[in-house]
Design a protein around this motif. Structure first.
Motif, PDB file in Angstrom:
ATOM      1  N   TRP A  29      -0.921   3.744 -10.613  1.00  0.00           N
ATOM      2  CA  TRP A  29      -0.007   3.447  -9.519  1.00  0.00           C
ATOM      3  C   TRP A  29      -0.526   3.948  -8.182  1.00  0.00           C
ATOM      4  O   TRP A  29      -1.189   4.988  -8.107  1.00  0.00           O
ATOM      5  CB  TRP A  29       1.358   4.116  -9.754  1.00  0.00           C
ATOM      6  N   LEU A  30      -0.187   3.219  -7.133  1.00  0.00           N
ATOM      7  CA  LEU A  30      -0.244   3.746  -5.779  1.00  0.00           C
ATOM      8  C   LEU A  30       1.186   3.746  -5.255  1.00  0.00           C
ATOM      9  O   LEU A  30       1.819   2.690  -5.135  1.00  0.00           O
ATOM     10  CB  LEU A  30      -1.131   2.911  -4.866  1.00  0.00           C
ATOM     11  N   PHE A  31       1.702   4.927  -4.961  1.00  0.00           N
ATOM     12  CA  PHE A  31       3.050   5.077  -4.428  1.00  0.00           C
ATOM     13  C   PHE A  31       2.978   5.042  -2.906  1.00  0.00           C
ATOM     14  O   PHE A  31       2.121   5.687  -2.301  1.00  0.00           O
ATOM     15  CB  PHE A  31       3.662   6.397  -4.894  1.00  0.00           C
ATOM     16  N   LEU A  32       3.872   4.289  -2.302  1.00  0.00           N
ATOM     17  CA  LEU A  32       3.893   4.130  -0.852  1.00  0.00           C
ATOM     18  C   LEU A  32       4.887   5.060  -0.176  1.00  0.00           C
ATOM     19  O   LEU A  32       4.888   5.191   1.044  1.00  0.00           O
ATOM     20  CB  LEU A  32       4.220   2.674  -0.492  1.00  0.00           C
ATOM     21  N   GLY A  33       5.741   5.691  -0.961  1.00  0.00           N
ATOM     22  CA  GLY A  33       6.688   6.646  -0.412  1.00  0.00           C
ATOM     23  C   GLY A  33       8.002   6.016   0.021  1.00  0.00           C
ATOM     24  O   GLY A  33       8.281   4.847  -0.210  1.00  0.00           O
TER      25      GLY A  33
ATOM     26  N   GLU B 120      -9.442   0.358  -4.276  1.00  0.00           N
ATOM     27  CA  GLU B 120     -10.649   0.022  -5.043  1.00  0.00           C
ATOM     28  C   GLU B 120     -11.143   1.228  -5.831  1.00  0.00           C
ATOM     29  O   GLU B 120     -11.522   1.112  -7.008  1.00  0.00           O
ATOM     30  CB  GLU B 120     -11.749  -0.462  -4.095  1.00  0.00           C
ATOM     31  N   THR B 121     -11.120   2.387  -5.197  1.00  0.00           N
ATOM     32  CA  THR B 121     -11.569   3.614  -5.862  1.00  0.00           C
ATOM     33  C   THR B 121     -10.662   3.982  -7.021  1.00  0.00           C
ATOM     34  O   THR B 121     -11.123   4.291  -8.129  1.00  0.00           O
ATOM     35  CB  THR B 121     -11.614   4.774  -4.847  1.00  0.00           C
ATOM     36  N   PHE B 122      -9.356   3.951  -6.800  1.00  0.00           N
ATOM     37  CA  PHE B 122      -8.409   4.339  -7.841  1.00  0.00           C
ATOM     38  C   PHE B 122      -8.430   3.348  -9.009  1.00  0.00           C
ATOM     39  O   PHE B 122      -8.239   3.742 -10.166  1.00  0.00           O
ATOM     40  CB  PHE B 122      -6.997   4.450  -7.260  1.00  0.00           C
ATOM     41  N   ARG B 123      -8.674   2.095  -8.726  1.00  0.00           N
ATOM     42  CA  ARG B 123      -8.789   1.101  -9.800  1.00  0.00           C
ATOM     43  C   ARG B 123      -9.980   1.410 -10.706  1.00  0.00           C
ATOM     44  O   ARG B 123      -9.888   1.317 -11.931  1.00  0.00           O
ATOM     45  CB  ARG B 123      -8.940  -0.293  -9.213  1.00  0.00           C
TER      46      ARG B 123
ATOM     47  N   ARG C  88       6.201   1.447  -5.007  1.00  0.00           N
ATOM     48  CA  ARG C  88       4.914   1.666  -5.662  1.00  0.00           C
ATOM     49  C   ARG C  88       4.312   0.322  -6.047  1.00  0.00           C
ATOM     50  O   ARG C  88       5.028  -0.671  -6.250  1.00  0.00           O
ATOM     51  CB  ARG C  88       5.055   2.551  -6.900  1.00  0.00           C
ATOM     52  N   ILE C  89       2.987   0.290  -6.144  1.00  0.00           N
ATOM     53  CA  ILE C  89       2.296  -0.915  -6.583  1.00  0.00           C
ATOM     54  C   ILE C  89       1.504  -0.611  -7.843  1.00  0.00           C
ATOM     55  O   ILE C  89       1.004   0.498  -8.039  1.00  0.00           O
ATOM     56  CB  ILE C  89       1.374  -1.483  -5.493  1.00  0.00           C
ATOM     57  N   ASP C  90       1.417  -1.612  -8.710  1.00  0.00           N
ATOM     58  CA  ASP C  90       0.642  -1.528  -9.944  1.00  0.00           C
ATOM     59  C   ASP C  90      -0.809  -1.812  -9.594  1.00  0.00           C
ATOM     60  O   ASP C  90      -1.159  -2.920  -9.194  1.00  0.00           O
ATOM     61  CB  ASP C  90       1.181  -2.547 -10.946  1.00  0.00           C
ATOM     62  N   LEU C  91      -1.670  -0.810  -9.722  1.00  0.00           N
ATOM     63  CA  LEU C  91      -3.053  -0.968  -9.300  1.00  0.00           C
ATOM     64  C   LEU C  91      -3.816  -1.985 -10.140  1.00  0.00           C
ATOM     65  O   LEU C  91      -4.755  -2.620  -9.659  1.00  0.00           O
ATOM     66  CB  LEU C  91      -3.766   0.383  -9.343  1.00  0.00           C
ATOM     67  N   ALA C  92      -3.415  -2.157 -11.388  1.00  0.00           N
ATOM     68  CA  ALA C  92      -4.121  -3.091 -12.260  1.00  0.00           C
ATOM     69  C   ALA C  92      -3.858  -4.539 -11.902  1.00  0.00           C
ATOM     70  O   ALA C  92      -4.711  -5.407 -12.105  1.00  0.00           O
ATOM     71  CB  ALA C  92      -3.748  -2.836 -13.721  1.00  0.00           C
ATOM     72  N   THR C  93      -2.688  -4.821 -11.359  1.00  0.00           N
ATOM     73  CA  THR C  93      -2.294  -6.211 -11.116  1.00  0.00           C
ATOM     74  C   THR C  93      -2.192  -6.576  -9.637  1.00  0.00           C
ATOM     75  O   THR C  93      -2.067  -7.756  -9.316  1.00  0.00           O
ATOM     76  CB  THR C  93      -0.941  -6.509 -11.792  1.00  0.00           C
ATOM     77  N   GLN C  94      -2.238  -5.574  -8.749  1.00  0.00           N
ATOM     78  CA  GLN C  94      -2.070  -5.857  -7.322  1.00  0.00           C
ATOM     79  C   GLN C  94      -3.179  -6.766  -6.797  1.00  0.00           C
ATOM     80  O   GLN C  94      -4.367  -6.505  -7.009  1.00  0.00           O
ATOM     81  CB  GLN C  94      -2.048  -4.555  -6.522  1.00  0.00           C
TER      82      GLN C  94
END
Length: 338
Positions: free
Chosen positions: A256-260, A247-250, A116-122
């Motif tokens: 989070w964006l989970f990559l699986g 961009e939309t989710f931010r 997973r990636i942290d959308l706020a800091t990615q």
């Protein structure tokens, strides 16, 4: 399905969609929660306090990931399930579930990393993120447009056409992989986000679907569940769609964006009592050129996700019945890899 009874006297039977959906919104904080709730062909064991999704292969009950339940209720739910079915395998279980299963005498083998990636800091600066920047430049030059749409806006026939052409490029193109992958649903679905990319003429080129991740009845992030493109589209187009979704989710302040799952990646098997045959088989499969070429590109899958610089957590394959080999073969069958 035969029913048992919980300690509160509530029957442990097949769980209705409405109860599952309510539990999902409360406790669906792991990547397979949405799939466990809605994937066609799964059975469900539990009650209004929580449930587990599973599929039978012969006499073996394969559980998908973790209970959709409060942590305090998970142990009792798992014990009742194991008591009922006896020959049980868990696939892609998280560490808390693995710890419960270890206490029940299961063999616990590492199964691959969940990312997973942290959308706020990615960020997408630096050499390792070059593909994302290149994808954005190419999309601009080619006039690609990516937008979130409903199925009627795009047309189900157009979406199916791209999906079928994409499947024709896969090593297993004749069928959808399931269980660990939620099969594609073309219709609109509750809280699932669907992004589509079109060329200058408005022709659909690619799409990506994102399943919601919940916590305390709020959506905290999304899982990249489906990504498909037509063979003639730019090979980097999926990076472009992912960037637009991020961009939309931010903007919505999702976390989070989970990559699986990266199946069989990063296996060490140093923590739990594991089965030697499962460990050796998983490593052999991951390193096998034949398996990667003709069944599933495990190494390529893991390499792609590393480009995000994501945080990873190990997942687990757990079983309680020997011999191991039949359970390993059934694990391929439940996922429709064979």
């Amino acid at each position: 399905m035969r029913s048992g009874r919980s300690g509160a006297g509530v029957q442990m039977t097949s769980v209705s969609v409405s109860i599952r959906e309510s539990l999902l919104r409360e406790y669906g904080s792991f990547t397979q929660a949405y799939s466990a709730t809605f994937q066609p062909g799964l059975l469900h064991f539990g009650n209004s306090s929580g449930f587990m999704a599973y599929r039978m292969v012969g006499r073996t009950a394969f559980v998908l990931a973790d209970p959709v339940a409060a942590p305090a209720d998970s142990h009792d739910l798992i014990v009742r399930f194991v008591t009922k079915f006896r020959d049980v395998c868990f696939m892609q279980a998280a560490r808390p579930t693995a710890e419960i299963l270890a206490s029940l005498g299961f063999f616990i083998n590492e199964m691959g990393t969940d990312s997973r990636i942290d959308l706020a800091t990615q960020e997408f600066a630096g050499r390792k993120h070059r593909a994302f920047r290149l994808a954005a430049n190419r999309a601009a030059c080619k006039g690609y447009e990516t937008r979130e749409c409903s199925t009627p806006e795009v047309g189900e026939a157009a979406i199916k056409a791209v999906s079928l052409r994409w499947r024709g490029t896969r090593t297993i193109g004749s069928r959808e992989i399931s269980f660990l992958n939620r099969p594609i649903v073309y219709a609109d679905e509750p809280d699932v986000r669907k992004f589509y990319t079109f060329d200058r003429s408005g022709k659909l080129l690619a799409f990506a679907f994102f399943d919601p991740i919940y916590e305390d009845r709020q959506i905290i992030g999304y899982l990249t569940a489906i990504r498909r493109r037509s063979p003639e589209s730019d090979p980097l187009i999926n990076y472009w769609i992912t960037l637009r979704a991020i961009e939309t989710f931010r903007r919505e302040a999702r976390k989070w964006l989970f990559l699986g799952l990266s199946p069989l990646a990063g296996i060490e098997d140093k923590e739990f009592h594991h089965n030697w045959l499962a460990r050796r088989s998983f490593r052999l499969i991951y390193e096998s050129r034949l398996f990667n070429r003709y069944f599933f590109p495990l190494q390529g899958h893991a390499a792609h996700k590393k480009q995000y610089g994501a945080t990873t957590q190990q997942t687990y394959f757990a079983f309680n019945t020997l011999p191991a080999l039949p359970r390993l073969i059934k694990a391929l069958r439940v996922s429709q890899l064979i």
